[in-house]
Design a protein around this motif. Structure first.
Motif, PDB file in Angstrom:
ATOM      1  N   GLY A  89     -55.280 -12.535 -23.038  1.00 33.11           N
ATOM      2  CA  GLY A  89     -54.849 -11.218 -22.571  1.00 33.11           C
ATOM      3  C   GLY A  89     -53.355 -11.172 -22.348  1.00 33.11           C
ATOM      4  O   GLY A  89     -52.875 -10.606 -21.386  1.00 33.11           O
ATOM      5  N   MET A  90     -52.609 -11.802 -23.230  1.00 38.45           N
ATOM      6  CA  MET A  90     -51.154 -11.898 -23.224  1.00 38.45           C
ATOM      7  C   MET A  90     -50.690 -12.878 -22.145  1.00 38.45           C
ATOM      8  O   MET A  90     -50.449 -12.500 -20.997  1.00 38.45           O
ATOM      9  CB  MET A  90     -50.495 -10.526 -23.081  1.00 38.45           C
ATOM     10  CG  MET A  90     -50.893  -9.605 -24.211  1.00 38.45           C
ATOM     11  SD  MET A  90     -49.944  -8.102 -24.486  1.00 38.45           S
ATOM     12  CE  MET A  90     -49.520  -7.517 -22.898  1.00 38.45           C
ATOM     13  N   GLY A  91     -50.604 -14.126 -22.556  1.00 40.10           N
ATOM     14  CA  GLY A  91     -50.103 -15.162 -21.654  1.00 40.10           C
ATOM     15  C   GLY A  91     -51.047 -15.463 -20.512  1.00 40.10           C
ATOM     16  O   GLY A  91     -50.602 -15.791 -19.418  1.00 40.10           O
ATOM     17  N   ARG A  92     -52.342 -15.343 -20.786  1.00 37.03           N
ATOM     18  CA  ARG A  92     -53.383 -15.574 -19.788  1.00 37.03           C
ATOM     19  C   ARG A  92     -53.184 -14.705 -18.548  1.00 37.03           C
ATOM     20  O   ARG A  92     -53.328 -15.146 -17.412  1.00 37.03           O
ATOM     21  CB  ARG A  92     -53.454 -17.054 -19.420  1.00 37.03           C
ATOM     22  CG  ARG A  92     -54.812 -17.438 -18.879  1.00 37.03           C
ATOM     23  CD  ARG A  92     -54.917 -18.890 -18.467  1.00 37.03           C
ATOM     24  NE  ARG A  92     -55.095 -19.723 -19.635  1.00 37.03           N
ATOM     25  CZ  ARG A  92     -54.598 -20.945 -19.766  1.00 37.03           C
ATOM     26  NH1 ARG A  92     -53.899 -21.485 -18.798  1.00 37.03           N
ATOM     27  NH2 ARG A  92     -54.813 -21.643 -20.855  1.00 37.03           N
ATOM     28  N   THR A  93     -52.869 -13.426 -18.784  1.00 39.48           N
ATOM     29  CA  THR A  93     -52.758 -12.467 -17.683  1.00 39.48           C
ATOM     30  C   THR A  93     -53.986 -11.568 -17.595  1.00 39.48           C
ATOM     31  O   THR A  93     -54.098 -10.772 -16.670  1.00 39.48           O
ATOM     32  CB  THR A  93     -51.511 -11.577 -17.836  1.00 39.48           C
ATOM     33  OG1 THR A  93     -51.613 -10.835 -19.042  1.00 39.48           O
ATOM     34  CG2 THR A  93     -50.226 -12.402 -17.824  1.00 39.48           C
ATOM     35  N   GLY A  94     -54.871 -11.651 -18.598  1.00 39.12           N
ATOM     36  CA  GLY A  94     -56.077 -10.832 -18.594  1.00 39.12           C
ATOM     37  C   GLY A  94     -55.855  -9.404 -19.045  1.00 39.12           C
ATOM     38  O   GLY A  94     -56.735  -8.569 -18.901  1.00 39.12           O
ATOM     39  N   ASN A  95     -54.696  -9.113 -19.602  1.00 32.66           N
ATOM     40  CA  ASN A  95     -54.418  -7.753 -20.067  1.00 32.66           C
ATOM     41  C   ASN A  95     -55.036  -7.525 -21.451  1.00 32.66           C
ATOM     42  O   ASN A  95     -56.193  -7.856 -21.648  1.00 32.66           O
ATOM     43  CB  ASN A  95     -52.913  -7.477 -20.027  1.00 32.66           C
ATOM     44  CG  ASN A  95     -52.398  -7.411 -18.606  1.00 32.66           C
ATOM     45  OD1 ASN A  95     -52.932  -6.685 -17.786  1.00 32.66           O
ATOM     46  ND2 ASN A  95     -51.384  -8.193 -18.301  1.00 32.66           N
ATOM     47  N   THR A  96     -54.301  -7.017 -22.399  1.00 30.28           N
ATOM     48  CA  THR A  96     -54.860  -6.697 -23.714  1.00 30.28           C
ATOM     49  C   THR A  96     -55.348  -7.959 -24.416  1.00 30.28           C
ATOM     50  O   THR A  96     -54.629  -8.952 -24.503  1.00 30.28           O
ATOM     51  CB  THR A  96     -53.810  -5.987 -24.585  1.00 30.28           C
ATOM     52  OG1 THR A  96     -53.337  -4.834 -23.881  1.00 30.28           O
ATOM     53  CG2 THR A  96     -54.404  -5.549 -25.917  1.00 30.28           C
ATOM     54  N   CYS A  97     -56.566  -7.894 -24.928  1.00 30.80           N
ATOM     55  CA  CYS A  97     -57.212  -9.012 -25.624  1.00 30.80           C
ATOM     56  C   CYS A  97     -56.323  -9.542 -26.747  1.00 30.80           C
ATOM     57  O   CYS A  97     -55.709  -8.777 -27.489  1.00 30.80           O
ATOM     58  CB  CYS A  97     -58.540  -8.516 -26.192  1.00 30.80           C
ATOM     59  SG  CYS A  97     -59.366  -9.645 -27.332  1.00 30.80           S
ATOM     60  N   GLY A  98     -56.264 -10.862 -26.887  1.00 26.27           N
ATOM     61  CA  GLY A  98     -55.468 -11.482 -27.935  1.00 26.27           C
ATOM     62  C   GLY A  98     -55.899 -11.090 -29.331  1.00 26.27           C
ATOM     63  O   GLY A  98     -55.068 -10.999 -30.239  1.00 26.27           O
ATOM     64  N   ALA A  99     -57.185 -10.861 -29.537  1.00 27.83           N
ATOM     65  CA  ALA A  99     -57.643 -10.412 -30.857  1.00 27.83           C
ATOM     66  C   ALA A  99     -57.020  -9.060 -31.191  1.00 27.83           C
ATOM     67  O   ALA A  99     -56.660  -8.791 -32.340  1.00 27.83           O
ATOM     68  CB  ALA A  99     -59.167 -10.325 -30.902  1.00 27.83           C
ATOM     69  N   VAL A 100     -56.849  -8.237 -30.189  1.00 27.77           N
ATOM     70  CA  VAL A 100     -56.243  -6.916 -30.369  1.00 27.77           C
ATOM     71  C   VAL A 100     -54.743  -7.056 -30.617  1.00 27.77           C
ATOM     72  O   VAL A 100     -54.209  -6.457 -31.559  1.00 27.77           O
ATOM     73  CB  VAL A 100     -56.537  -6.017 -29.152  1.00 27.77           C
ATOM     74  CG1 VAL A 100     -55.772  -4.705 -29.232  1.00 27.77           C
ATOM     75  CG2 VAL A 100     -58.040  -5.768 -29.032  1.00 27.77           C
ATOM     76  N   THR A 101     -54.049  -7.857 -29.827  1.00 30.71           N
ATOM     77  CA  THR A 101     -52.609  -8.005 -30.036  1.00 30.71           C
ATOM     78  C   THR A 101     -52.314  -8.708 -31.356  1.00 30.71           C
ATOM     79  O   THR A 101     -51.323  -8.399 -32.014  1.00 30.71           O
ATOM     80  CB  THR A 101     -51.924  -8.736 -28.862  1.00 30.71           C
ATOM     81  OG1 THR A 101     -52.533 -10.016 -28.665  1.00 30.71           O
ATOM     82  CG2 THR A 101     -52.008  -7.916 -27.588  1.00 30.71           C
ATOM     83  N   GLY A 102     -53.181  -9.623 -31.758  1.00 29.26           N
ATOM     84  CA  GLY A 102     -53.042 -10.243 -33.082  1.00 29.26           C
ATOM     85  C   GLY A 102     -53.176  -9.202 -34.179  1.00 29.26           C
ATOM     86  O   GLY A 102     -52.427  -9.202 -35.159  1.00 29.26           O
ATOM     87  N   ALA A 103     -54.113  -8.279 -33.997  1.00 29.97           N
ATOM     88  CA  ALA A 103     -54.294  -7.194 -34.964  1.00 29.97           C
ATOM     89  C   ALA A 103     -53.062  -6.297 -35.004  1.00 29.97           C
ATOM     90  O   ALA A 103     -52.639  -5.860 -36.086  1.00 29.97           O
ATOM     91  CB  ALA A 103     -55.534  -6.376 -34.619  1.00 29.97           C
ATOM     92  N   TYR A 104     -52.448  -6.032 -33.854  1.00 33.45           N
ATOM     93  CA  TYR A 104     -51.231  -5.224 -33.820  1.00 33.45           C
ATOM     94  C   TYR A 104     -50.133  -5.891 -34.639  1.00 33.45           C
ATOM     95  O   TYR A 104     -49.377  -5.231 -35.344  1.00 33.45           O
ATOM     96  CB  TYR A 104     -50.732  -5.040 -32.392  1.00 33.45           C
ATOM     97  CG  TYR A 104     -51.589  -4.218 -31.468  1.00 33.45           C
ATOM     98  CD1 TYR A 104     -52.745  -3.571 -31.890  1.00 33.45           C
ATOM     99  CD2 TYR A 104     -51.244  -4.111 -30.130  1.00 33.45           C
ATOM    100  CE1 TYR A 104     -53.510  -2.830 -31.009  1.00 33.45           C
ATOM    101  CE2 TYR A 104     -51.998  -3.364 -29.243  1.00 33.45           C
ATOM    102  CZ  TYR A 104     -53.134  -2.728 -29.689  1.00 33.45           C
ATOM    103  OH  TYR A 104     -53.889  -1.999 -28.809  1.00 33.45           O
ATOM    104  N   MET A 105     -50.031  -7.225 -34.529  1.00 35.13           N
ATOM    105  CA  MET A 105     -49.019  -7.948 -35.309  1.00 35.13           C
ATOM    106  C   MET A 105     -49.285  -7.803 -36.802  1.00 35.13           C
ATOM    107  O   MET A 105     -48.356  -7.581 -37.583  1.00 35.13           O
ATOM    108  CB  MET A 105     -48.997  -9.421 -34.910  1.00 35.13           C
ATOM    109  CG  MET A 105     -48.387  -9.675 -33.555  1.00 35.13           C
ATOM    110  SD  MET A 105     -48.320 -11.430 -33.181  1.00 35.13           S
ATOM    111  CE  MET A 105     -49.422 -11.495 -31.780  1.00 35.13           C
TER     112      MET A 105
END
Length: 142
Positions: free
Chosen positions: A47-63
């Protein structure tokens, strides 16, 4: 094996975080070497640096969406935003949220939440499904 299945397995076997698993599934198509993709995306897991925010699968998709856009600067930004909004709509339709804490049912930003995720095996039981779903949606958006 499909790209989404491969990304799912890579996450489990290679111990990549969610963002790394999604981005590396597309790095060759994007002209991005795997080592750079892994470095670029390593801070987005949990969730971005283990903060529990936006899921990494989602941020990876944004990239992936950002790197795949070929239009000029301003026009490209608008196209990326439109594709991200559509990606979010589809991801939420399947998983109800893009938030890591909500997806896992625990807050990785706390020692207790991280311990729960580890002890219950959430990184291997739930996260690979989010990765596979994100990759599948990205393929549908092409």
């Amino acid at each position: 094996m499909t790209r989404s299945e491969n990304a799912r397995l890579n996450m489990i076997e290679s111990k990549m975080n969610c963002a790394q698993s999604v981005l590396t599934a597309f790095c060759e198509d994007l002209g991005l070497d795997k080592a750079t993709a892994l470095k670029l995306s390593r801070g987005f897991g949990g969730g971005m640096g283990r903060t529990g925010n936006t899921c990494g699968a989602v941020t990876g998709a944004y990239m992936v969406i950002g790197l795949s856009e070929q239009k000029s600067a301003r026009e490209g930004v608008e196209a990326v935003y439109t594709r991200i909004q559509e990606f979010n709509r589809r991801f939420v339709a399947v998983h109800r949220t893009t938030g890591c804490t909500e997806l896992l049912g625990c807050d990785l930003g706390t020692p207790e939440g991280l311990a729960k995720a580890r002890s219950e095996g959430l990184f291997t039981s739930l996260c690979p499904n989010f990765v596979a779903s994100a990759v599948k949606i990205l393929e549908e958006l092409k």
